[in-house]
Scaffold this motif. Structure first.
Motif, PDB file in Angstrom:
ATOM      1  N   UNK A 154      16.446   0.296 -31.985  1.00 37.70           N
ATOM      2  CA  UNK A 154      16.692   1.679 -31.382  1.00 37.70           C
ATOM      3  C   UNK A 154      15.795   2.641 -32.236  1.00 37.70           C
ATOM      4  N   UNK A 155      14.441   2.630 -31.530  1.00 37.46           N
ATOM      5  CA  UNK A 155      13.298   3.567 -32.250  1.00 37.46           C
ATOM      6  C   UNK A 155      13.528   5.102 -31.867  1.00 37.46           C
ATOM      7  N   UNK A 156      14.308   5.311 -31.105  1.00 39.82           N
ATOM      8  CA  UNK A 156      14.430   6.673 -30.520  1.00 39.82           C
ATOM      9  C   UNK A 156      15.814   7.217 -31.065  1.00 39.82           C
ATOM     10  N   UNK A 157      15.859   8.706 -31.595  1.00 38.03           N
ATOM     11  CA  UNK A 157      17.102   9.166 -32.171  1.00 38.03           C
ATOM     12  C   UNK A 157      17.406  10.464 -31.484  1.00 38.03           C
ATOM     13  N   UNK A 158      16.635  10.739 -30.469  1.00 37.81           N
ATOM     14  CA  UNK A 158      16.924  11.762 -29.500  1.00 37.81           C
ATOM     15  C   UNK A 158      16.109  11.486 -27.975  1.00 37.81           C
ATOM     16  N   UNK A 159      16.984  12.122 -27.010  1.00 38.84           N
ATOM     17  CA  UNK A 159      16.408  11.767 -25.403  1.00 38.84           C
ATOM     18  C   UNK A 159      14.983  12.094 -25.289  1.00 38.84           C
ATOM     19  N   UNK A 160      14.335  10.974 -24.501  1.00 37.23           N
ATOM     20  CA  UNK A 160      12.961  10.781 -24.110  1.00 37.23           C
ATOM     21  C   UNK A 160      12.581  11.720 -22.844  1.00 37.23           C
ATOM     22  N   UNK A 161      13.923  11.707 -22.099  1.00 33.41           N
ATOM     23  CA  UNK A 161      13.573  12.481 -20.732  1.00 33.41           C
ATOM     24  C   UNK A 161      14.512  13.189 -20.412  1.00 33.41           C
ATOM     25  N   UNK A 162      14.692  14.557 -19.638  1.00 32.26           N
ATOM     26  CA  UNK A 162      15.549  14.940 -18.924  1.00 32.26           C
ATOM     27  C   UNK A 162      15.397  14.522 -17.581  1.00 32.26           C
ATOM     28  N   UNK A 163      16.743  14.130 -17.022  1.00 33.28           N
ATOM     29  CA  UNK A 163      16.817  13.348 -15.859  1.00 33.28           C
ATOM     30  C   UNK A 163      17.368  14.364 -14.819  1.00 33.28           C
ATOM     31  N   UNK A 164      16.846  14.460 -13.691  1.00 31.09           N
ATOM     32  CA  UNK A 164      17.400  15.214 -12.322  1.00 31.09           C
ATOM     33  C   UNK A 164      17.362  14.301 -11.148  1.00 31.09           C
ATOM     34  N   UNK A 165      18.548  14.267 -10.452  1.00 32.69           N
ATOM     35  CA  UNK A 165      18.509  13.438  -9.431  1.00 32.69           C
ATOM     36  C   UNK A 165      19.222  13.959  -8.260  1.00 32.69           C
ATOM     37  N   UNK A 166      18.429  13.992  -7.073  1.00 30.45           N
ATOM     38  CA  UNK A 166      19.089  14.651  -5.660  1.00 30.45           C
ATOM     39  C   UNK A 166      18.857  13.331  -4.670  1.00 30.45           C
ATOM     40  N   UNK A 167      19.946  12.949  -3.983  1.00 31.50           N
ATOM     41  CA  UNK A 167      20.034  12.237  -2.688  1.00 31.50           C
ATOM     42  C   UNK A 167      19.648  12.974  -1.571  1.00 31.50           C
ATOM     43  N   UNK A 168      18.663  12.623  -0.881  1.00 32.32           N
ATOM     44  CA  UNK A 168      18.412  13.436   0.302  1.00 32.32           C
ATOM     45  C   UNK A 168      18.181  12.816   1.682  1.00 32.32           C
ATOM     46  N   UNK A 169      18.211  13.413   2.676  1.00 29.56           N
ATOM     47  CA  UNK A 169      17.869  13.064   3.915  1.00 29.56           C
ATOM     48  C   UNK A 169      16.658  13.877   4.497  1.00 29.56           C
ATOM     49  N   UNK A 170      15.999  13.403   5.446  1.00 28.23           N
ATOM     50  CA  UNK A 170      14.798  14.079   6.231  1.00 28.23           C
ATOM     51  C   UNK A 170      13.418  14.004   5.453  1.00 28.23           C
ATOM     52  N   UNK A 171      13.233  13.030   4.448  1.00 30.25           N
ATOM     53  CA  UNK A 171      11.995  12.868   3.748  1.00 30.25           C
ATOM     54  C   UNK A 171      11.091  12.294   4.915  1.00 30.25           C
ATOM     55  N   UNK A 172       9.933  12.864   5.207  1.00 26.17           N
ATOM     56  CA  UNK A 172       9.153  11.971   6.150  1.00 26.17           C
ATOM     57  C   UNK A 172       8.458  10.733   5.440  1.00 26.17           C
ATOM     58  N   UNK A 173       8.271   9.663   6.140  1.00 18.87           N
ATOM     59  CA  UNK A 173       7.634   8.461   5.660  1.00 18.87           C
ATOM     60  C   UNK A 173       5.978   8.705   5.504  1.00 18.87           C
ATOM     61  N   UNK A 174       5.664   7.969   4.308  1.00 18.46           N
ATOM     62  CA  UNK A 174       4.346   7.948   3.929  1.00 18.46           C
ATOM     63  C   UNK A 174       3.526   7.585   5.048  1.00 18.46           C
ATOM     64  N   UNK A 175       2.575   8.188   5.673  1.00 20.03           N
ATOM     65  CA  UNK A 175       1.823   7.869   6.809  1.00 20.03           C
ATOM     66  C   UNK A 175       0.863   6.437   6.526  1.00 20.03           C
ATOM     67  N   UNK A 176       0.345   6.644   5.213  1.00 18.03           N
ATOM     68  CA  UNK A 176      -0.366   5.347   4.784  1.00 18.03           C
ATOM     69  C   UNK A 176       0.452   4.252   4.586  1.00 18.03           C
ATOM     70  N   UNK A 177       1.713   4.224   4.337  1.00 16.89           N
ATOM     71  CA  UNK A 177       2.425   2.969   4.180  1.00 16.89           C
ATOM     72  C   UNK A 177       3.773   3.321   4.363  1.00 16.89           C
ATOM     73  N   UNK A 178       4.067   3.393   5.870  1.00 16.05           N
ATOM     74  CA  UNK A 178       5.379   3.684   6.425  1.00 16.05           C
ATOM     75  C   UNK A 178       6.485   2.625   5.977  1.00 16.05           C
ATOM     76  N   UNK A 179       6.215   1.570   5.730  1.00 17.75           N
ATOM     77  CA  UNK A 179       7.496   0.859   5.195  1.00 17.75           C
ATOM     78  C   UNK A 179       8.177   1.273   4.052  1.00 17.75           C
TER      79      UNK A 179
END
Length: 407
Positions: free
Chosen positions: A161-186
């Motif tokens: 366990x090399x870390x003794x404090x958080x290395x990232x602050x995390x923020x998550x949102x589940x969303x509808x309505x994001x447009x597909x990537x036109x270069x790779x729609x899959x």
């Protein structure tokens, strides 16, 4: 038939309980929340499960969402340097699709299935003293609850366990309505890296209201992206989209119609990555074996949490079956965890901890090569399915140089 107690109803605990019951064992499962409470709560993760982990679920008929969740066909890696400028990008296809299912759906259904299968499911939080009172009733006690007081029963392993404090602050949102990537729609997982600031992950998923996308910021603590913690929850999506517009304008163009999937669709927080000793010595002399996040808690930057938990459940299952009628003593517990660590846990932990730091020159060269060579890109994607492969080339400068010369 052995009598086994599992405390905690997440990926590892539920998968192990259901597979042990299918193998004919008597299983008691302790869950702090009912299926209805899980469905009505907030998401618990940003899971993206790759095919080897999903195959472990399929082996016991536990994977029900391949036809409903969007199939994730690969990774799209983008590097912003400096922020607001796209410096590098490549797509890394997967041989078989990955899937992401909101754990509010998955765990609620698995809990219901556990009851129907004859698992003795008890809906009650478990304190350390209560756990001590329970253990004498069972041949084996396994703790799969990654949060709460029980974590303190498992000592941190400082060598792992090399870390003794958080290395990232995390923020998550589940969303509808994001447009597909036109270069790779899959559907694909997008990884937008902003060196020195953090990362944005975009994960196609299935939630309670249907197919969706997860917008997941990983901010370096104290930096310009670390702005969620003291803000009202109702501002979460606005902040998310504002950071995208400022730092990733090419992606912001696709966010014009984005809305939250439900009124509980955001989470935020931070934690310190840690590996803990696998055996808890309880007050009064009892012992318990840890599994999942309670013993290996990595940052989600490499998307391995649910995958590692699924592999741990399968590994522990085989160890229990192989033990027959012999006692589940401390030696057996230690050997079971250490063999899992050698097979899976070590590679994931080393890779994840490395990704939390600035990429060394040889890793930057690999990403540059992947942008021009699909063989390199495909092998990089394969590392998410089997992180052990990354240790043979991605993590070692000399091995990386040898590999890049060969392709």
């Amino acid at each position: 038939m052995r009598n086994i107690l599992i405390v905690g109803a997440g990926q590892a605990g539920l998968q192990l309980a259901l597979s042990l019951k299918a193998e004919g064992h008597q299983v008691t499962l302790m869950s702090a929340r009912t299926p209805a409470e899980i469905r009505a709560g907030r998401p618990t993760s940003t899971q993206a499960m790759f095919d080897p982990a999903l195959e472990l679920e399929r082996a016991y008929g536990l994977n029900h969402w391949d036809q409903a969740a969007p199939p994730i066909h690969g990774l799209h890696v983008m590097l912003a340097a400096p922020p607001g400028n796209l410096a590098l990008q490549f797509t890394a296809p997967l041989d078989r699709p990955a899937y992401s299912t909101d754990q509010r759906i998955k765990f609620a259904q698995w809990l219901t299935e556990a009851e129907q299968a004859g698992v003795d499911v008890i809906y009650q939080p478990v304190s350390l003293s209560y756990l001590q009172a329970l253990t004498p009733r069972y041949d084996l006690t396994i703790v799969a609850a990654g949060r709460g007081d029980l974590v303190e029963a498992f000592d941190r392993d400082p060598d792992r366990s090399p870390y003794t404090e958080p290395q990232r602050a995390l923020a998550v949102a589940y969303v509808h309505g994001l447009a597909p990537d036109p270069a790779w729609p899959e559907p694909h997982v997008e990884f937008h890296a902003i060196p020195g600031l953090g990362e944005l992950f975009v994960i196609p998923s299935l939630t309670t209201s249907g197919p969706c996308d997860i917008l997941f910021w990983e901010a370096i603590p104290g930096g310009p992206l670390d702005v969620f913690e003291n803000q009202p929850a109702e501002n979460h999506l606005e902040i998310t989209l504002g950071l995208i517009k400022e730092n990733l304008p090419w992606f912001s163009e696709r966010c014009g119609d984005v809305t939250l999937t439900d009124d509980q669709a955001t989470i935020r927080g931070r934690f310190t990555p840690a590996v803990r000793k696998p055996v808890a010595h309880l007050p009064g002399g009892g012992i318990a074996l840890g599994i999942g996040d309670i013993v290996i808690s990595n940052d989600p930057i490499t998307g391995q949490g649910s995958n590692t938990a699924a592999k741990a459940a399968a590994h522990y299952l085989q160890a229990i079956l192989a033990n027959g009628d012999k006692p589940f003593d401390e030696e057996w517990m230690t050997v079971t965890f250490e063999s899992f660590w050698a097979a899976h846990g070590q590679a994931v932990t080393l890779w994840t901890n490395g990704m939390l730091q600035p990429l060394p020159p040889h890793a930057q060269q690999i990403l540059g090569a992947a942008s021009a060579n699909q063989t390199v890109a495909r092998r990089f994607a394969h590392g998410f399915e089997d992180p052990n492969d990354l240790l043979t080339w991605f993590a070692d400068p000399q091995a990386a140089e040898t590999y890049l010369r060969s392709v």
